[in-house]
Design an enzyme around this catalytic site. Structure first.
Site, PDB file in Angstrom:
ATOM      1  N   HIS A 119       0.126  -1.102  -0.708  1.00 28.72           N
ATOM      2  CA  HIS A 119      -0.008  -0.216  -0.280  1.00 28.72           C
ATOM      3  C   HIS A 119       0.747   1.156   0.199  1.00 28.72           C
ATOM      4  O   HIS A 119       0.101   2.296  -0.495  1.00 28.72           O
ATOM      5  CB  HIS A 119      -1.032  -0.055   1.494  1.00 28.72           C
ATOM      6  CG  HIS A 119      -2.151  -1.265   1.323  1.00 28.72           C
ATOM      7  ND1 HIS A 119      -2.298  -1.355   2.343  1.00 28.72           N
ATOM      8  CD2 HIS A 119      -2.127  -2.163   0.104  1.00 28.72           C
ATOM      9  CE1 HIS A 119      -2.916  -3.179   2.301  1.00 28.72           C
ATOM     10  NE2 HIS A 119      -3.262  -3.274   1.015  1.00 28.72           N
ATOM     11  N   HIS A 166     -10.081  -1.895  -3.904  1.00 26.27           N
ATOM     12  CA  HIS A 166      -8.787  -2.393  -4.021  1.00 26.27           C
ATOM     13  C   HIS A 166      -7.700  -3.206  -4.104  1.00 26.27           C
ATOM     14  O   HIS A 166      -6.874  -3.439  -4.439  1.00 26.27           O
ATOM     15  CB  HIS A 166      -9.125  -2.526  -1.914  1.00 26.27           C
ATOM     16  CG  HIS A 166      -7.393  -3.134  -1.376  1.00 26.27           C
ATOM     17  ND1 HIS A 166      -7.241  -1.771  -0.410  1.00 26.27           N
ATOM     18  CD2 HIS A 166      -7.044  -4.276  -1.038  1.00 26.27           C
ATOM     19  CE1 HIS A 166      -6.076  -2.442  -0.472  1.00 26.27           C
ATOM     20  NE2 HIS A 166      -5.574  -4.317  -0.486  1.00 26.27           N
ATOM     21  N   ASP A 194      -3.467  -3.192  -5.119  1.00 24.83           N
ATOM     22  CA  ASP A 194      -2.153  -3.197  -5.305  1.00 24.83           C
ATOM     23  C   ASP A 194      -1.915  -3.764  -5.874  1.00 24.83           C
ATOM     24  O   ASP A 194      -0.545  -4.167  -6.350  1.00 24.83           O
ATOM     25  CB  ASP A 194      -3.430  -5.005  -4.414  1.00 24.83           C
ATOM     26  CG  ASP A 194      -3.557  -5.332  -2.537  1.00 24.83           C
ATOM     27  OD1 ASP A 194      -2.781  -4.235  -2.196  1.00 24.83           O
ATOM     28  OD2 ASP A 194      -4.208  -5.901  -2.458  1.00 24.83           O
ATOM     29  N   HIS A 236      -1.318 -11.088  -5.104  1.00 26.45           N
ATOM     30  CA  HIS A 236       0.287 -10.600  -4.725  1.00 26.45           C
ATOM     31  C   HIS A 236       1.387 -11.723  -5.670  1.00 26.45           C
ATOM     32  O   HIS A 236       1.964 -11.392  -5.956  1.00 26.45           O
ATOM     33  CB  HIS A 236       0.442 -10.493  -3.288  1.00 26.45           C
ATOM     34  CG  HIS A 236       0.197  -9.431  -2.492  1.00 26.45           C
ATOM     35  ND1 HIS A 236      -0.107  -7.779  -3.265  1.00 26.45           N
ATOM     36  CD2 HIS A 236      -1.204  -8.726  -1.479  1.00 26.45           C
ATOM     37  CE1 HIS A 236      -0.803  -7.136  -1.939  1.00 26.45           C
ATOM     38  NE2 HIS A 236      -1.512  -7.799  -1.789  1.00 26.45           N
TER      39      HIS A 236
HETATM   40 ZN    ZN Z   1      -3.479  -4.973  -0.030  1.00 25.95          ZN
END
Ligand code: ZN
Length: 292
Positions: free
Chosen positions: A80, A241, A245, A268
């Protein structure tokens, strides 16, 4: 589109908070850096350890977060902070912190964006490299239920389409959004979007000793009937969100990227994987180098 000039911040700036995972108090300090420095994180609670470049080469395997390590020091949950820097096109910055984990803040990039905007920017002489995606790439998750691909985009820009669908029984409803990146669209459309977790997942984490300080006010916790003790900032905050990311993870390329990424339930690890693919495949033809 002509390559843009690199930028750093005009003056140091600080943010205080605690890490969502470890609960450790932490002060994060953004410092200006010279051109071609890139983004690096330095653990000042481990004196003498060198900064860790925030690039793909330093990413270490983790569940549901992005962490970097140089073998002697590591920093958890950088995504973030990375998104805030990339979102504001701050290319050169030394990020010092006195704990193993970046502050969780409100679960979004908003506090980091505010801190960086107060620090203001300085434009530098060198031009920012741009990776222009000319071919098609794709990678699937091990469970075959997630995927991310990358391909060319006619407009010289970064576009991310993200589809989120956790099934009919999930309290998180299916969401699909296509986002065209610019600092303005990042600040108004993504920066505020908070991370989210299921109540069952946070309960499991707490039983393992993680997340002890996290409350429903700190991020979005979904129970069977929806968000617990909090309110969504937008009906599609979750997919926003996930794109935030992506912006943070794509910044690990260390250059701007122009292309269209299409993600389905990507996290991720898949974000890192597609970056490694496009990074390995990049050739001088695809990379608009800074003129000598
Ligand atoms: Zn995140």
């Amino acid at each position: 589109m002509q390559p843009r000039r690199q930028r750093t911040i005009a003056r140091p700036a600080e943010f205080h908070g605690f890490g969502f995972l470890t609960g450790a108090d932490v002060t994060l300090r953004f410092l200006p850096a010279e051109e071609n420095h890139g983004i690096a994180f330095q653990r000042i609670d481990l004196p003498g350890t060198p900064p860790i470049p925030a690039t793909l080469e330093y990413v270490v395997p983790r569940q549901r977060r992005t962490a970097i390590s140089n073998g002697v020091a590591s920093v958890e949950l950088i995504e973030h902070v990375m998104a805030a820097l990339a979102g504001l096109q701050i290319d050169n910055c030394l990020v010092q912190l006195n704990a193993p984990e970046a502050p969780g803040a409100d679960g979004s990039s908003l506090d980091f964006v505010k801190t960086l905007l107060e620090a203001d920017f300085t434009e530098q002489s060198a031009l920012r490299d741009v990776l222009v995606i000319g071919d098609a790439y794709s990678v699937r998750g091990d469970d075959d239920r997630s995927e991310i691909s990358a391909g060319p985009v006619f407009r010289r820009t970064l576009v991310v389409s993200y589809e989120l669908d956790y099934g009919p029984r999930s309290p998180i409803k299916p969401q699909l959004l296509t986002f065209e990146f610019s600092p303005e669209t990042f600040v108004t459309g993504l920066a505020y979007a908070r991370t989210f977790i299921l109540e069952t997942e946070i309960t499991a984490l707490k039983s393992q000793g993680y997340g002890s300080r996290v409350t429903p006010a700190d991020l979005l916790i979904f129970g069977t009937d929806g968000v617990i003790g909090n309110q969504l900032r937008a009906a599609d905050e979750c997919v926003r969100h996930k794109i935030l990311d992506c912006i943070g993870d794509f910044a690990l390329l260390g250059c701007d990227v122009h292309g269209h990424f299409r993600a389905y339930r990507s996290g991720h690890n898949l974000n890192h994987a597609i970056c490694r693919m496009v990074s390995v495949a990049r050739s001088p033809l695809h990379l608009l180098k800074t003129p000598a």
